[in-house]
Structures are given as C-alpha cells and as structure tokens.
Design an enzyme around this catalytic site. Structure first.
Site, mmCIF file in Angstrom:
data_model
loop_
_atom_site.group_PDB
_atom_site.id
_atom_site.type_symbol
_atom_site.label_atom_id
_atom_site.label_comp_id
_atom_site.label_asym_id
_atom_site.label_seq_id
_atom_site.Cartn_x
_atom_site.Cartn_y
_atom_site.Cartn_z
ATOM 1 N N ASP A 128 -8.128 -5.135 -0.011
ATOM 2 C CA ASP A 128 -8.630 -5.889 -1.167
ATOM 3 C C ASP A 128 -8.275 -7.360 -1.124
ATOM 4 O O ASP A 128 -8.814 -8.153 -1.883
ATOM 5 C CB ASP A 128 -8.081 -5.272 -2.458
ATOM 6 C CG ASP A 128 -8.712 -3.925 -2.708
ATOM 7 O OD1 ASP A 128 -9.882 -3.770 -2.370
ATOM 8 O OD2 ASP A 128 -8.016 -3.039 -3.226
ATOM 9 N N HIS A 169 0.861 -1.181 0.000
ATOM 10 C CA HIS A 169 0.000 0.000 0.000
ATOM 11 C C HIS A 169 0.891 1.223 0.000
ATOM 12 O O HIS A 169 1.937 1.225 0.649
ATOM 13 C CB HIS A 169 -0.900 0.004 1.248
ATOM 14 C CG HIS A 169 -2.065 0.925 1.116
ATOM 15 N ND1 HIS A 169 -1.966 2.268 1.368
ATOM 16 C CD2 HIS A 169 -3.330 0.697 0.704
ATOM 17 C CE1 HIS A 169 -3.133 2.824 1.134
ATOM 18 N NE2 HIS A 169 -3.983 1.898 0.722
HETATM 19 N N1 CMC Z 1 4.177 -7.562 -5.000
HETATM 20 C C1 CMC Z 1 5.516 -7.561 -5.145
HETATM 21 N N2 CMC Z 1 6.320 -6.492 -4.925
HETATM 22 C C2 CMC Z 1 5.725 -5.357 -4.544
HETATM 23 C C3 CMC Z 1 4.326 -5.255 -4.369
HETATM 24 C C4 CMC Z 1 3.544 -6.414 -4.613
HETATM 25 N N3 CMC Z 1 2.222 -6.377 -4.456
HETATM 26 N N4 CMC Z 1 3.997 -4.003 -3.990
HETATM 27 C C5 CMC Z 1 5.154 -3.332 -3.933
HETATM 28 N N5 CMC Z 1 6.204 -4.142 -4.257
HETATM 29 C C6 CMC Z 1 7.633 -3.791 -4.244
HETATM 30 C C7 CMC Z 1 8.005 -2.944 -5.460
HETATM 31 O O1 CMC Z 1 8.416 -3.754 -6.543
HETATM 32 C C8 CMC Z 1 9.114 -2.100 -4.897
HETATM 33 O O2 CMC Z 1 10.264 -2.909 -4.813
HETATM 34 P P1 CMC Z 1 11.744 -2.236 -5.006
HETATM 35 O O3 CMC Z 1 11.878 -1.252 -3.881
HETATM 36 O O4 CMC Z 1 12.694 -3.383 -4.920
HETATM 37 O O5 CMC Z 1 11.730 -1.580 -6.375
HETATM 38 C C9 CMC Z 1 8.672 -1.821 -3.449
HETATM 39 O O6 CMC Z 1 7.845 -2.951 -3.108
HETATM 40 C C10 CMC Z 1 7.875 -0.529 -3.279
HETATM 41 O O7 CMC Z 1 6.782 -0.554 -4.195
HETATM 42 P P2 CMC Z 1 6.177 0.704 -4.942
HETATM 43 O O8 CMC Z 1 5.490 0.262 -6.199
HETATM 44 O O9 CMC Z 1 7.219 1.765 -5.074
HETATM 45 O O10 CMC Z 1 5.124 1.201 -3.891
HETATM 46 P P3 CMC Z 1 3.961 2.195 -4.192
HETATM 47 O O11 CMC Z 1 3.653 2.872 -2.916
HETATM 48 O O12 CMC Z 1 4.248 3.062 -5.365
HETATM 49 O O13 CMC Z 1 2.770 1.217 -4.644
HETATM 50 C C11 CMC Z 1 0.884 -0.225 -4.621
HETATM 51 C C12 CMC Z 1 1.726 0.815 -3.822
HETATM 52 C C13 CMC Z 1 -0.414 -0.480 -3.845
HETATM 53 C C14 CMC Z 1 0.514 0.356 -5.995
HETATM 54 C C15 CMC Z 1 1.713 -1.520 -4.770
HETATM 55 O O14 CMC Z 1 2.055 -2.041 -3.503
HETATM 56 C C16 CMC Z 1 0.990 -2.570 -5.601
HETATM 57 O O15 CMC Z 1 1.084 -2.560 -6.836
HETATM 58 N N6 CMC Z 1 0.247 -3.533 -4.920
HETATM 59 C C17 CMC Z 1 -0.554 -4.506 -5.646
HETATM 60 C C18 CMC Z 1 -1.866 -3.869 -6.086
HETATM 61 C C19 CMC Z 1 -2.841 -3.670 -4.930
HETATM 62 O O16 CMC Z 1 -3.057 -4.558 -4.123
HETATM 63 N N7 CMC Z 1 -3.454 -2.467 -4.898
HETATM 64 C C20 CMC Z 1 -4.489 -2.153 -3.898
HETATM 65 C C21 CMC Z 1 -4.096 -1.028 -3.007
HETATM 66 S S1 CMC Z 1 -5.210 -0.928 -1.590
HETATM 67 C C22 CMC Z 1 -6.714 -0.393 -2.235
HETATM 68 C C23 CMC Z 1 -6.720 1.045 -2.537
HETATM 69 O O17 CMC Z 1 -6.760 1.860 -1.594
HETATM 70 O O18 CMC Z 1 -6.711 1.393 -3.728
#
Ligand code: CMC
Length: 425
Positions: free
Chosen positions: A363, A306
């Site tokens: 989710d 998240h």
């Molecule tokens: N599976 C594997 N690796 C992950 C995941 C995941 N679900 N989420 C983040 N990471 C890794 C990412 O690859 C990165 O690694 P590194 O530092 O080595 O490059 C690190 O964790 C940080 O991730 P980020 O993408 O920079 O984090 P963010 O804050 O930009 O993204 C997110 C947050 C929710 C988009 C992401 O965690 C994600 O894609 N999760 C899966 C989709 C999901 O479940 N979304 C629902 C969010 S909750 C409902 C809502 O409020 O919308």
C-alpha cells in the site's frame, strides 16, 4: 521426523498429528483436541492459528516470497493478464487459449448489470464512502440474481463466478463515476477486461477515448499484485461467511467490509493522506518518524509493517518501479513521491524500524499510481477490492469444494458467574 506431537495434561498423554505442507511448513492438527482433552486453544488475532489447508497461495514472510499456485508474483505481474491470473487462482492452472477464450466470453455475456442498481447508486449521498457503496451494491446484486445463492454443483459455481467477475468491474466503475460526478458508462464487449475497465472508469462524454497502454499495463499489474494473499482479515471473512452457505455475493460483500479498515486495505488511502499531511506540514519527514516511534502517540507510519512479511513485501518492490515508470511516462511530477522515497530511506535505516522488521508494504506505493491516474483517494481501497476479487472467489470455491464445516470459533468465558435478577452487587 516425528509425525505426532504429544501433549501432557492431568497426567495423561495425548497425541496429535503433525501436518506438513508442500513448502515444509508444519502445523499441529488439533481437530480432536477438545473432544479428547476438554481444552481449547486461545489465540486472539489468529497469530498462530491455521484455519484451513489451502492449495492457492504460498507466502513466506521471512524471505519475502509470494506465489499463486506455484508461480512467482514477479513472473505473473510481468508475463500475464489479470484474467489469466484470475483463472489460475480460481481453477488451479494457467488457462489454455481455448479455456481463456471461453472464460472471457462467459464473462462478457454477464457484463450487463440490472439498470435498477443505478437507482440504488443514485440514492447514496454524495459524500458516501465508496467502500460502503461497493459493499451495498454487491449485496444488492443478490436480489437481482437470486439464483446465485444456492450453488451446489460445479456448473452453478462456475456461473456465479463469471457473473460476479463481470458485474463487479461494472459496479466498481460506477462507484468511481459517482465519486467524480460523471455519467455512468457501460461495458464494451469488444475490449479486453482491463481495457474495458479503463474505458468504463475514465471515458468522458465530451471527448474521444483511446486506451492508453501505460494506464492499462499499470492497472493490470496492480490488479495482479492484489489478487490473493492467503488467509488475511478479508479473505478469512469471505471463507467464514461462505461457510454458512450465505452465497458468493454475500461473502464478497462481507470481504469488502473487512478490507475497508485502515489496518487492512484502507491503508492505501491512509498512506496518501499521511503523505499529504507531511507535505502541508512543510515536508519534514523526521518529525513524523519520531511520532511513529513514540508509544504515547497514536500515529503509525502507514504503509509500513505487515503481519506476515518481516522482509520487503515482494509486491512493494514491483509496485515501486511501476510507480516510477507511470509518473515518468505520463510526465507527472508528484512531490508526494519524493516524500515517500525520503520516508522509505529513513525508515530502512532507523533502528526502531530495522529491529521490528518493518518494511514498506504494497500500500505504500499503490496510492501514488492511483493518484497519477486521477483516481480519487477514497477510491483506492475499491481498486484493491477489484484486484482481490479472484482471490476471494478462489478461497470461497476451495472452501465449498472441500466441504469445510461452518466457521464457529470458541471462547474462554470470563464474565459474571450465575446471578439472579434483583440481587444487589
Ligand atoms: N509504524 C510504527 N510502528 C509500527 C508500525 C508502523 N506502521 N507497524 C508496527 N509497528 C510496531 C508496533 O508498535 C509494535 O511495536 P512494539 O513491539 O514496540 O510494541 C511492533 O511494530 C509490532 O507491531 P504489531 O502491531 O504487533 O504488528 P501486527 O502484525 O499486529 O500489525 C500491521 C501489522 C500491518 C497492522 C501494522 O504493521 C500496521 O499497523 N501498519 C500500518 C498500517 C498498514 O500499512 N497496513 C497495511 C497492511 S498491508 C495490506 C494488507 O494486506 O492489508
């Protein structure tokens, strides 16, 4: 503590006020930055940028806290109804019993949707994604309620708010009926909001329908847990569209489109699709864990991580238990739940996930409950939108009452400098 922060630029000092929230959060007020210095800030994804000062929802991602108007999410989910929480979010206080009665009755008075909307619904192809249909029907509501656009008094605002709360649950149920190929049901004003929603969604033309407490109580919880989440992608969209005075319904329609994406509300659909994929593949979760950690593979563990929570999502804790209760009470055995639990166990003990503070989000479990209620997978994000409606309304209302300026970000231009048509590269 210093009340100002100093920026040194071109040998000059510029001072900017520090803003402190009621939970001690600090921010630098840069409203005068460009006028004073000629500089702008650059922050793609708004990871460090506050777009407003808000009194609605408090979220502490490090400690896993979520509060609406000061009330803890656990307290609200256990002790209140979705309509009470809607009133709280929108108007700032828990309603008295008179206020609640009036609010519910005003919503009931608006619970008919123009019949011509059903022709628009029917004209969508069978496979149309329900989120696209919901956004379109919400926009279509404007043409049937043109007075909803120009709202410049609190009375008019109140009127459009009860209109959208009433009509949105009807069109949500209609989108569900369309996906299932069932005839449309109408509102029954003798029922509570959630009971009415259940009968509109689930009542079949060939069977007696009786509201099931397990279903209505699970729906009530799910809606409350989704009701607001401060400045996320869809909520900021609602505020920014509303800031142009496009009207509440248009702002909500834009919010629905923003919520649709799989990185936001669309994740609940993506979670179930992922769990089904794992099941079809033989149930080996470790293979998918490896894929999620492989930077050369696009796969991510859906329902994990998240932007704000770097701890267990407090909503996920509540929903995990609700999922268990619903499945047990309805006597459903779903192998998908076992896969989900296995995946959760592995991820919580895996260095990659631990180091990055990736925990299950809301989710991860909501889809399992929706599945148990026989709601089709592509409808899950529509259910999220229905829950999020009061939050979007509250944020829109706050933005309008604060007379916030139209949202208009800046950019750093990095393209071609002046050139003339006909010059060779
Ligand atoms: N599976 C594997 N690796 C992950 C995941 C995941 N679900 N989420 C983040 N990471 C890794 C990412 O690859 C990165 O690694 P590194 O530092 O080595 O490059 C690190 O964790 C940080 O991730 P980020 O993408 O920079 O984090 P963010 O804050 O930009 O993204 C997110 C947050 C929710 C988009 C992401 O965690 C994600 O894609 N999760 C899966 C989709 C999901 O479940 N979304 C629902 C969010 S909750 C409902 C809502 O409020 O919308």
């Amino acid at each position: 503590m210093d009340k100002k922060i100093t920026l040194n630029f071109k040998e000059k000092e510029f001072e900017f006020p520090l803003i402190k929230g009621t939970e001690e959060e600090l921010g630098i007020d840069i409203k005068t930055l460009r006028a004073k210095t000629g500089l702008i800030t650059l922050d793609p994804g708004f990871k460090n940028t506050g777009s407003c000062v808000s009194n609605i929802t408090y979220l502490d991602g490090e400690d896993g806290i979520l509060r609406y108007r000061g009330y803890d999410i656990d307290d609200l989910a256990s002790n209140s109804s979705f309509i009470e929480v809607s009133f709280l979010l929108i108007f700032g206080e828990m309603p008295s019993s008179e206020q609640l009665n009036k609010f519910e009755n005003d919503i009931r008075k608006e619970s008919l949707v123009h019949e011509d909307i059903t022709s628009i619904l029917k004209s969508f192809p069978h496979g149309a994604h329900p989120m696209g249909v919901l956004a379109s029907l919400t926009s279509a509501l404007i043409s049937f309620n043109p007075g909803s656009v120009d709202v410049n008094s609190e009375d008019k605002m109140y009127h459009v708010i009860v209109q959208i709360i009433a009509k949105f649950s009807v069109i949500t149920s209609w989108v569900h009926r369309k996906v299932k190929g069932l005839p449309l049901n109408y509102s029954d004003n003798s029922l509570s909001y959630v009971e009415n929603l259940s009968q509109m969604m689930f009542r079949k033309p060939n069977e007696e329908y009786e509201n099931n407490h397990i279903i209505t109580s699970a729906l009530n919880k799910l809606l409350i847990l989704h009701a607001d989440h401060e400045q996320n992608c869809s909520t900021s969209t609602v505020r920014i569209v509303g800031s142009s005075e496009a009207g509440l319904f248009a702002s909500i329609s834009a919010g629905i489109s923003a919520l649709w994406g799989r990185l936001h509300g669309g994740a609940n659909q993506a979670v179930i699709e992922m769990l089904e994929l794992i099941k079809r593949d033989g149930g080996d979760t470790s293979k998918f864990m490896e894929m999620a950690k492989d930077k050369n593979h696009p796969f991510r563990l859906m329902g994990f991580g998240h932007r704000v929570y770097k701890n267990f999502d407090p909503r996920a804790k509540i929903i995990r238990k609700t999922a268990d209760d619903v499945l047990k009470n309805l006597g459903i055995e779903d192998p998908i739940l076992d896969i989900a639990k296995g995946l959760e166990r592995e991820a919580l003990n895996d260095k990659y996930f631990v180091d990055r503070k990736l925990y299950p989000n809301v989710d991860f479990y909501s889809g399992i409950i929706y599945r148990a209620l026989e709601i089709p997978t592509e409808m899950f994000t529509v259910m999220f939108a229905l829950g999020r409606l009061p939050g979007w309304i509250a944020q829109w209302r706050e933005m309008r009452l604060n007379k916030e300026p139209i949202g208009r970000p800046r950019q750093v231009y990095n393209g071609s400098r002046l050139r003339k048509v006909g010059t060779k590269l």
